[in-house]
Design an enzyme around this catalytic site. Structure first.
Site, PDB file in Angstrom:
ATOM      1  N   THR A 183       0.881  -1.165   0.000  1.00 53.46           N
ATOM      2  CA  THR A 183       0.000   0.000   0.000  1.00 53.46           C
ATOM      3  C   THR A 183       0.912   1.206   0.000  1.00 53.46           C
ATOM      4  O   THR A 183       2.077   1.088   0.349  1.00 53.46           O
ATOM      5  CB  THR A 183      -0.814   0.023   1.328  1.00 53.46           C
ATOM      6  OG1 THR A 183      -1.654  -1.111   1.356  1.00 53.46           O
ATOM      7  CG2 THR A 183      -1.655   1.261   1.509  1.00 53.46           C
ATOM      8  N   THR A 197      -4.349   1.488  -2.209  1.00 52.54           N
ATOM      9  CA  THR A 197      -3.859   0.097  -2.252  1.00 52.54           C
ATOM     10  C   THR A 197      -4.676  -0.769  -3.195  1.00 52.54           C
ATOM     11  O   THR A 197      -5.832  -0.444  -3.503  1.00 52.54           O
ATOM     12  CB  THR A 197      -3.959  -0.529  -0.837  1.00 52.54           C
ATOM     13  OG1 THR A 197      -3.269  -1.772  -0.815  1.00 52.54           O
ATOM     14  CG2 THR A 197      -5.403  -0.774  -0.419  1.00 52.54           C
ATOM     15  N   THR A 230       0.270   0.610   6.700  1.00 48.79           N
ATOM     16  CA  THR A 230       0.331  -0.387   5.632  1.00 48.79           C
ATOM     17  C   THR A 230       0.525  -1.739   6.304  1.00 48.79           C
ATOM     18  O   THR A 230       0.963  -1.815   7.454  1.00 48.79           O
ATOM     19  CB  THR A 230       1.507  -0.141   4.658  1.00 48.79           C
ATOM     20  OG1 THR A 230       2.733  -0.191   5.410  1.00 48.79           O
ATOM     21  CG2 THR A 230       1.417   1.206   3.974  1.00 48.79           C
TER      22      THR A 230
END
Ligand code: ASP
Length: 387
Positions: free
Chosen positions: A232, A250, A283
Protein backbone atom coordinates in the site's frame (compact mmCIF):
# COMPACT_ATOMS: atom_id res chain seq x y z
CA UNK A 1 16.04 -3.64 20.94
CA UNK A 2 14.19 -0.72 19.51
CA UNK A 3 15.89 1.20 16.78
CA UNK A 4 15.79 4.93 16.80
CA UNK A 5 13.78 6.53 14.07
CA UNK A 6 14.05 10.04 12.72
CA UNK A 7 12.62 13.37 13.61
CA UNK A 8 15.40 14.21 16.03
CA UNK A 9 13.42 12.51 18.75
CA UNK A 10 14.79 11.67 22.16
CA UNK A 11 15.79 8.05 22.54
CA UNK A 12 12.90 5.80 23.45
CA UNK A 13 13.41 2.93 25.83
CA UNK A 14 10.25 1.46 27.20
CA UNK A 15 11.42 -2.16 27.12
CA UNK A 16 9.93 -4.28 24.41
CA UNK A 17 8.78 -7.44 26.11
CA UNK A 18 5.37 -5.84 26.31
CA UNK A 19 4.07 -8.41 28.77
CA UNK A 20 1.11 -6.31 29.67
CA UNK A 21 0.36 -5.26 26.07
CA UNK A 22 -0.13 -1.75 24.80
CA UNK A 23 -3.81 -1.52 25.59
CA UNK A 24 -3.73 -2.59 29.24
CA UNK A 25 -3.51 0.02 31.94
CA UNK A 26 -3.09 -0.26 35.65
CA UNK A 27 -5.13 2.03 37.90
CA UNK A 28 -2.04 4.21 38.35
CA UNK A 29 -1.53 4.50 34.58
CA UNK A 30 -5.19 5.34 34.22
CA UNK A 31 -4.97 8.12 36.76
CA UNK A 32 -1.88 9.61 35.18
CA UNK A 33 -3.41 9.24 31.71
CA UNK A 34 -6.48 11.14 32.95
CA UNK A 35 -4.22 13.89 34.22
CA UNK A 36 -2.56 14.10 30.79
CA UNK A 37 -5.99 14.12 29.13
CA UNK A 38 -7.12 16.98 31.28
CA UNK A 39 -3.96 18.90 30.46
CA UNK A 40 -3.98 18.05 26.74
CA UNK A 41 -3.40 21.11 24.58
CA UNK A 42 -6.08 22.00 22.02
CA UNK A 43 -3.52 22.35 19.26
CA UNK A 44 0.21 21.78 19.04
CA UNK A 45 2.30 24.65 17.70
CA UNK A 46 3.02 24.28 13.98
CA UNK A 47 6.59 23.33 13.11
CA UNK A 48 6.96 26.01 10.47
CA UNK A 49 8.67 23.69 8.01
CA UNK A 50 7.07 21.44 5.40
CA UNK A 51 7.52 17.68 5.80
CA UNK A 52 6.17 14.75 3.82
CA UNK A 53 6.44 11.12 4.95
CA UNK A 54 5.21 7.88 3.44
CA UNK A 55 5.61 4.13 3.39
CA UNK A 56 8.92 2.94 1.92
CA UNK A 57 7.54 2.72 -1.63
CA UNK A 58 6.93 6.48 -1.63
CA UNK A 59 10.32 8.09 -2.24
CA UNK A 60 9.11 9.62 -5.51
CA UNK A 61 5.70 10.39 -4.05
CA UNK A 62 7.25 12.37 -1.17
CA UNK A 63 9.49 14.27 -3.58
CA UNK A 64 6.60 15.25 -5.82
CA UNK A 65 4.39 16.24 -2.88
CA UNK A 66 7.18 18.35 -1.37
CA UNK A 67 7.84 20.08 -4.68
CA UNK A 68 4.16 20.99 -4.96
CA UNK A 69 3.91 22.18 -1.35
CA UNK A 70 6.93 24.39 -1.82
CA UNK A 71 5.33 25.94 -4.85
CA UNK A 72 2.21 26.73 -2.85
CA UNK A 73 -0.08 23.79 -3.60
CA UNK A 74 -2.65 22.55 -1.12
CA UNK A 75 -1.37 19.67 1.03
CA UNK A 76 -4.04 17.24 -0.21
CA UNK A 77 -3.43 18.06 -3.88
CA UNK A 78 0.25 17.45 -3.16
CA UNK A 79 -0.04 14.03 -1.51
CA UNK A 80 -2.59 12.80 -4.06
CA UNK A 81 -0.29 13.86 -6.93
CA UNK A 82 2.53 12.06 -5.07
CA UNK A 83 0.73 8.73 -4.71
CA UNK A 84 -0.58 8.96 -8.30
CA UNK A 85 2.98 8.15 -9.38
CA UNK A 86 2.78 4.83 -7.55
CA UNK A 87 -0.84 4.13 -8.56
CA UNK A 88 0.09 4.55 -12.23
CA UNK A 89 3.30 2.51 -11.98
CA UNK A 90 2.70 -1.02 -13.33
CA UNK A 91 5.81 -2.25 -11.50
CA UNK A 92 4.32 -1.65 -8.03
CA UNK A 93 2.06 -4.69 -7.69
CA UNK A 94 0.43 -3.53 -4.45
CA UNK A 95 -1.13 -0.25 -5.55
CA UNK A 96 -3.29 0.90 -8.48
CA UNK A 97 -2.49 -0.25 -12.04
CA UNK A 98 -0.61 -3.55 -11.94
CA UNK A 99 -1.88 -4.36 -8.44
CA UNK A 100 -2.33 -8.08 -7.79
CA UNK A 101 -5.96 -9.09 -8.32
CA UNK A 102 -8.61 -10.82 -6.22
CA UNK A 103 -9.18 -14.57 -6.38
CA UNK A 104 -11.16 -14.12 -9.63
CA UNK A 105 -8.35 -12.23 -11.35
CA UNK A 106 -9.99 -8.80 -11.00
CA UNK A 107 -8.06 -5.84 -9.56
CA UNK A 108 -10.08 -4.08 -6.85
CA UNK A 109 -8.69 -0.90 -5.31
CA UNK A 110 -9.26 0.96 -2.03
CA UNK A 111 -8.29 4.51 -1.09
CA UNK A 112 -9.13 7.36 1.23
CA UNK A 113 -8.10 10.97 1.73
CA UNK A 114 -8.38 13.50 4.56
CA UNK A 115 -8.00 17.24 4.19
CA UNK A 116 -6.88 18.93 7.39
CA UNK A 117 -7.88 22.54 6.65
CA UNK A 118 -11.52 21.71 5.85
CA UNK A 119 -11.65 18.66 8.16
CA UNK A 120 -13.24 16.62 5.38
CA UNK A 121 -12.72 13.08 4.14
CA UNK A 122 -13.52 10.88 1.14
CA UNK A 123 -13.10 7.22 0.38
CA UNK A 124 -13.67 4.50 -2.20
CA UNK A 125 -13.48 0.75 -1.71
CA UNK A 126 -13.47 -2.24 -4.08
CA UNK A 127 -13.46 0.08 -7.07
CA UNK A 128 -12.61 -1.57 -10.41
CA UNK A 129 -11.23 -0.23 -13.67
CA UNK A 130 -9.77 3.06 -12.38
CA UNK A 131 -6.00 3.41 -12.00
CA UNK A 132 -6.08 6.27 -9.50
CA UNK A 133 -8.65 5.58 -6.77
CA UNK A 134 -7.15 8.36 -4.63
CA UNK A 135 -8.45 10.91 -7.15
CA UNK A 136 -11.91 9.37 -6.94
CA UNK A 137 -11.79 9.43 -3.11
CA UNK A 138 -10.91 13.12 -3.31
CA UNK A 139 -13.87 13.74 -5.62
CA UNK A 140 -16.18 11.95 -3.20
CA UNK A 141 -14.92 14.38 -0.56
CA UNK A 142 -15.25 17.45 -2.75
CA UNK A 143 -18.46 16.76 -4.66
CA UNK A 144 -20.74 14.83 -2.32
CA UNK A 145 -21.90 14.96 1.26
CA UNK A 146 -21.05 11.26 1.58
CA UNK A 147 -17.71 9.92 2.75
CA UNK A 148 -17.46 6.44 1.28
CA UNK A 149 -18.54 4.86 -2.01
CA UNK A 150 -17.96 1.18 -2.75
CA UNK A 151 -17.91 -1.30 -5.63
CA UNK A 152 -20.19 -0.62 -8.60
CA UNK A 153 -21.45 2.65 -7.17
CA UNK A 154 -17.91 3.96 -6.81
CA UNK A 155 -17.16 2.89 -10.39
CA UNK A 156 -20.26 4.61 -11.76
CA UNK A 157 -19.40 7.76 -9.81
CA UNK A 158 -15.90 7.75 -11.32
CA UNK A 159 -17.32 7.34 -14.84
CA UNK A 160 -19.69 10.23 -14.27
CA UNK A 161 -16.63 12.37 -13.56
CA UNK A 162 -14.92 11.29 -16.77
CA UNK A 163 -12.66 8.46 -15.60
CA UNK A 164 -12.15 5.90 -18.40
CA UNK A 165 -12.69 2.27 -17.51
CA UNK A 166 -9.33 0.54 -17.99
CA UNK A 167 -7.95 -2.96 -17.60
CA UNK A 168 -5.73 -2.79 -14.51
CA UNK A 169 -4.38 -6.32 -14.77
CA UNK A 170 -0.88 -6.27 -16.25
CA UNK A 171 0.55 -9.38 -17.89
CA UNK A 172 2.86 -9.81 -14.93
CA UNK A 173 0.03 -9.75 -12.41
CA UNK A 174 -2.10 -12.02 -14.60
CA UNK A 175 0.68 -14.60 -14.70
CA UNK A 176 1.16 -14.45 -10.92
CA UNK A 177 -2.59 -14.94 -10.49
CA UNK A 178 -2.64 -17.95 -12.87
CA UNK A 179 0.30 -19.55 -11.08
CA UNK A 180 -1.49 -19.02 -7.75
CA UNK A 181 -4.73 -20.49 -9.17
CA UNK A 182 -2.96 -23.54 -10.56
CA UNK A 183 -1.23 -24.17 -7.25
CA UNK A 184 -4.53 -24.70 -5.37
CA UNK A 185 -5.53 -28.27 -4.63
CA UNK A 186 -7.96 -30.31 -2.60
CA UNK A 187 -7.10 -32.35 0.50
CA UNK A 188 -6.07 -35.33 -1.61
CA UNK A 189 -3.69 -33.18 -3.60
CA UNK A 190 -5.85 -33.09 -6.75
CA UNK A 191 -6.61 -30.05 -8.87
CA UNK A 192 -8.15 -29.41 -12.28
CA UNK A 193 -5.03 -28.63 -14.24
CA UNK A 194 -2.80 -30.68 -16.50
CA UNK A 195 0.61 -30.97 -14.95
CA UNK A 196 -0.58 -31.66 -11.43
CA UNK A 197 -0.30 -29.48 -8.39
CA UNK A 198 2.78 -30.95 -6.75
CA UNK A 199 4.56 -30.49 -10.05
CA UNK A 200 4.18 -26.74 -9.99
CA UNK A 201 7.13 -25.74 -7.94
CA UNK A 202 10.07 -26.99 -9.98
CA UNK A 203 11.07 -24.25 -12.37
CA UNK A 204 11.10 -26.66 -15.32
CA UNK A 205 7.45 -27.62 -14.88
CA UNK A 206 6.39 -24.01 -14.50
CA UNK A 207 8.22 -23.29 -17.72
CA UNK A 208 6.31 -26.15 -19.37
CA UNK A 209 2.99 -24.62 -18.33
CA UNK A 210 3.92 -21.07 -19.29
CA UNK A 211 6.52 -21.44 -22.07
CA UNK A 212 6.24 -17.83 -23.15
CA UNK A 213 7.22 -16.44 -19.76
CA UNK A 214 10.82 -15.65 -18.84
CA UNK A 215 12.51 -17.48 -15.95
CA UNK A 216 12.63 -14.22 -14.05
CA UNK A 217 8.91 -13.63 -14.46
CA UNK A 218 8.11 -17.19 -13.42
CA UNK A 219 10.26 -16.87 -10.30
CA UNK A 220 8.39 -13.64 -9.44
CA UNK A 221 5.01 -15.27 -10.09
CA UNK A 222 5.85 -18.29 -7.95
CA UNK A 223 7.03 -16.11 -5.08
CA UNK A 224 3.81 -14.05 -5.23
CA UNK A 225 1.67 -17.20 -5.44
CA UNK A 226 3.15 -18.88 -2.38
CA UNK A 227 3.69 -15.72 -0.31
CA UNK A 228 0.74 -13.51 -1.17
CA UNK A 229 1.98 -10.02 -0.50
CA UNK A 230 0.29 -7.01 0.98
CA UNK A 231 1.40 -3.48 0.14
CA UNK A 232 0.00 0.00 0.00
CA UNK A 233 1.13 3.59 0.02
CA UNK A 234 0.27 5.96 2.83
CA UNK A 235 1.48 9.57 2.45
CA UNK A 236 1.16 12.40 5.01
CA UNK A 237 2.07 16.06 4.58
CA UNK A 238 2.51 19.19 6.64
CA UNK A 239 3.12 22.66 5.20
CA UNK A 240 4.78 25.67 6.79
CA UNK A 241 1.40 27.07 7.89
CA UNK A 242 0.63 23.92 9.89
CA UNK A 243 -1.89 22.59 7.36
CA UNK A 244 -1.94 18.81 7.01
CA UNK A 245 -3.46 16.18 4.73
CA UNK A 246 -3.09 12.48 4.05
CA UNK A 247 -3.92 9.73 1.60
CA UNK A 248 -3.78 5.95 1.58
CA UNK A 249 -4.20 3.82 -1.55
CA UNK A 250 -3.86 0.10 -2.25
CA UNK A 251 -4.86 -2.96 -4.23
CA UNK A 252 -5.17 -4.72 -0.88
CA UNK A 253 -4.42 -8.32 -0.17
CA UNK A 254 -3.45 -10.41 -3.20
CA UNK A 255 -5.95 -13.20 -4.04
CA UNK A 256 -8.55 -11.75 -1.64
CA UNK A 257 -12.21 -12.76 -1.73
CA UNK A 258 -13.95 -10.34 -4.11
CA UNK A 259 -15.36 -7.48 -2.08
CA UNK A 260 -12.83 -7.81 0.73
CA UNK A 261 -11.92 -4.37 2.04
CA UNK A 262 -8.93 -3.78 4.29
CA UNK A 263 -8.01 -0.78 6.39
CA UNK A 264 -6.79 1.49 3.59
CA UNK A 265 -10.14 3.16 2.75
CA UNK A 266 -11.30 3.22 6.38
CA UNK A 267 -11.10 6.69 7.91
CA UNK A 268 -9.66 6.21 11.39
CA UNK A 269 -7.82 2.99 10.47
CA UNK A 270 -5.73 3.31 7.26
CA UNK A 271 -5.65 7.10 7.67
CA UNK A 272 -6.57 9.81 10.12
CA UNK A 273 -5.76 13.53 10.08
CA UNK A 274 -6.54 16.17 12.67
CA UNK A 275 -4.31 19.09 11.86
CA UNK A 276 -4.59 20.45 15.39
CA UNK A 277 -2.44 17.48 16.36
CA UNK A 278 -1.15 15.40 13.47
CA UNK A 279 -1.78 12.64 10.96
CA UNK A 280 -1.27 8.89 10.88
CA UNK A 281 -1.61 5.98 8.49
CA UNK A 282 -0.75 2.35 8.02
CA UNK A 283 0.33 -0.39 5.63
CA UNK A 284 0.35 -4.14 6.16
CA UNK A 285 -2.33 -6.51 7.41
CA UNK A 286 -5.40 -4.33 7.25
CA UNK A 287 -7.65 -6.53 9.36
CA UNK A 288 -5.35 -6.06 12.35
CA UNK A 289 -5.34 -2.31 11.90
CA UNK A 290 -9.14 -2.11 11.70
CA UNK A 291 -9.34 -3.98 15.02
CA UNK A 292 -7.39 -1.23 16.77
CA UNK A 293 -8.58 1.75 14.66
CA UNK A 294 -4.87 2.52 14.25
CA UNK A 295 -4.93 5.89 12.48
CA UNK A 296 -7.25 7.48 15.00
CA UNK A 297 -5.57 5.76 17.96
CA UNK A 298 -2.18 7.19 16.95
CA UNK A 299 -3.49 10.74 16.50
CA UNK A 300 -5.17 10.53 19.91
CA UNK A 301 -1.93 9.20 21.41
CA UNK A 302 -0.12 12.24 20.02
CA UNK A 303 -2.86 14.53 21.32
CA UNK A 304 -2.17 13.13 24.77
CA UNK A 305 1.52 13.76 24.62
CA UNK A 306 3.22 10.83 22.89
CA UNK A 307 5.79 11.49 20.19
CA UNK A 308 4.82 10.15 16.73
CA UNK A 309 7.09 7.18 17.19
CA UNK A 310 5.80 6.33 20.66
CA UNK A 311 2.26 6.69 19.34
CA UNK A 312 3.00 4.22 16.50
CA UNK A 313 4.66 1.77 18.89
CA UNK A 314 1.62 1.87 21.11
CA UNK A 315 -0.54 0.94 18.09
CA UNK A 316 1.76 -1.97 17.27
CA UNK A 317 1.52 -3.15 20.89
CA UNK A 318 -2.26 -3.09 20.67
CA UNK A 319 -2.05 -5.34 17.61
CA UNK A 320 0.25 -7.73 19.50
CA UNK A 321 -2.05 -7.65 22.53
CA UNK A 322 -4.89 -8.94 20.35
CA UNK A 323 -2.78 -12.10 19.96
CA UNK A 324 -1.77 -12.25 23.63
CA UNK A 325 1.69 -11.21 22.41
CA UNK A 326 2.13 -14.69 20.93
CA UNK A 327 5.06 -14.22 18.57
CA UNK A 328 4.45 -17.49 16.74
CA UNK A 329 1.04 -16.29 15.56
CA UNK A 330 2.19 -12.72 15.06
CA UNK A 331 5.04 -13.96 12.84
CA UNK A 332 2.50 -14.71 10.10
CA UNK A 333 1.96 -11.08 9.21
CA UNK A 334 3.40 -7.60 9.56
CA UNK A 335 1.96 -4.14 9.96
CA UNK A 336 3.54 -0.69 9.97
CA UNK A 337 2.29 2.68 11.17
CA UNK A 338 3.41 6.17 10.17
CA UNK A 339 2.79 9.42 12.03
CA UNK A 340 3.49 13.09 11.47
CA UNK A 341 2.87 15.71 14.15
CA UNK A 342 1.74 19.26 13.50
CA UNK A 343 5.00 20.36 15.13
CA UNK A 344 7.02 18.56 12.42
CA UNK A 345 8.09 15.53 14.45
CA UNK A 346 7.54 12.25 12.66
CA UNK A 347 8.03 8.54 13.24
CA UNK A 348 7.08 5.05 12.24
CA UNK A 349 6.88 1.66 13.90
CA UNK A 350 6.38 -1.87 12.63
CA UNK A 351 5.46 -5.08 14.37
CA UNK A 352 8.62 -6.79 13.06
CA UNK A 353 12.08 -5.34 12.50
CA UNK A 354 12.13 -6.35 8.86
CA UNK A 355 11.45 -8.95 6.20
CA UNK A 356 13.52 -12.12 6.06
CA UNK A 357 14.75 -13.51 2.76
CA UNK A 358 17.53 -16.04 2.15
CA UNK A 359 18.73 -15.72 5.73
CA UNK A 360 18.99 -11.92 5.51
CA UNK A 361 16.71 -9.42 7.22
CA UNK A 362 15.90 -6.25 5.32
CA UNK A 363 14.90 -3.55 7.82
CA UNK A 364 11.42 -2.05 7.69
CA UNK A 365 11.76 1.53 6.51
CA UNK A 366 9.71 4.58 5.66
CA UNK A 367 10.27 7.55 3.36
CA UNK A 368 10.83 11.13 4.48
CA UNK A 369 11.23 14.39 2.59
CA UNK A 370 11.90 17.55 4.57
CA UNK A 371 12.86 19.74 1.67
CA UNK A 372 15.82 18.04 0.03
CA UNK A 373 16.04 14.60 -1.50
CA UNK A 374 13.67 11.92 -0.21
CA UNK A 375 15.39 9.39 2.05
CA UNK A 376 14.54 6.16 3.84
CA UNK A 377 14.73 5.84 7.62
CA UNK A 378 14.40 2.69 9.69
CA UNK A 379 11.10 2.10 11.48
CA UNK A 380 11.07 1.44 15.21
CA UNK A 381 9.74 -2.06 15.91
CA UNK A 382 8.36 -4.32 18.56
CA UNK A 383 9.92 -7.68 17.70
CA UNK A 384 13.22 -8.55 16.07
CA UNK A 385 12.86 -10.72 12.96
CA UNK A 386 15.59 -13.37 12.78
CA UNK A 387 17.12 -14.24 9.40
N1 ASP B 1 -3.32 -2.54 4.39
C1 ASP B 1 -3.65 -3.09 3.11
C2 ASP B 1 -4.87 -3.93 3.23
O1 ASP B 1 -5.00 -4.64 4.20
C3 ASP B 1 -2.61 -3.93 2.51
C4 ASP B 1 -1.19 -3.54 2.80
O2 ASP B 1 -0.89 -2.47 3.22
O3 ASP B 1 -0.29 -4.33 2.58
O4 ASP B 1 -5.65 -3.96 2.30
Amino acid sequence: MLERAGGGLPSFADGTDNKSGGAMFTRRHWLSASAVLAAAPQALPAGGKPIVISSANGLRACARAMEMIRSGADTLDAVVAGVNIVEEDPEDDSVGYGGLPNEEGVVELDSCVMHGPTRRAGSVASIRGVKTPSKVAKLVMEQTDHIMLVGEGAGRFAKAYGFKEENLLTEKSRLAWLVWKRSLRDASGHNNWIGGPGALKPAARLKQMFPEASDELLAYAWERAVNPPTGTINCLALNAKGEMSGVTTTSGLAWKIPGRVGDSPIIGAGLYVDQDVGAAGSTGRGEENIRIAGGHTIVENMRHGMSPREACLDAVKRVARNYDNDRARLAKFDISFYALGRDGQYGSAALWSGTAKNGQVRPRQFAVNDGGKSRLENCAYLYERKG
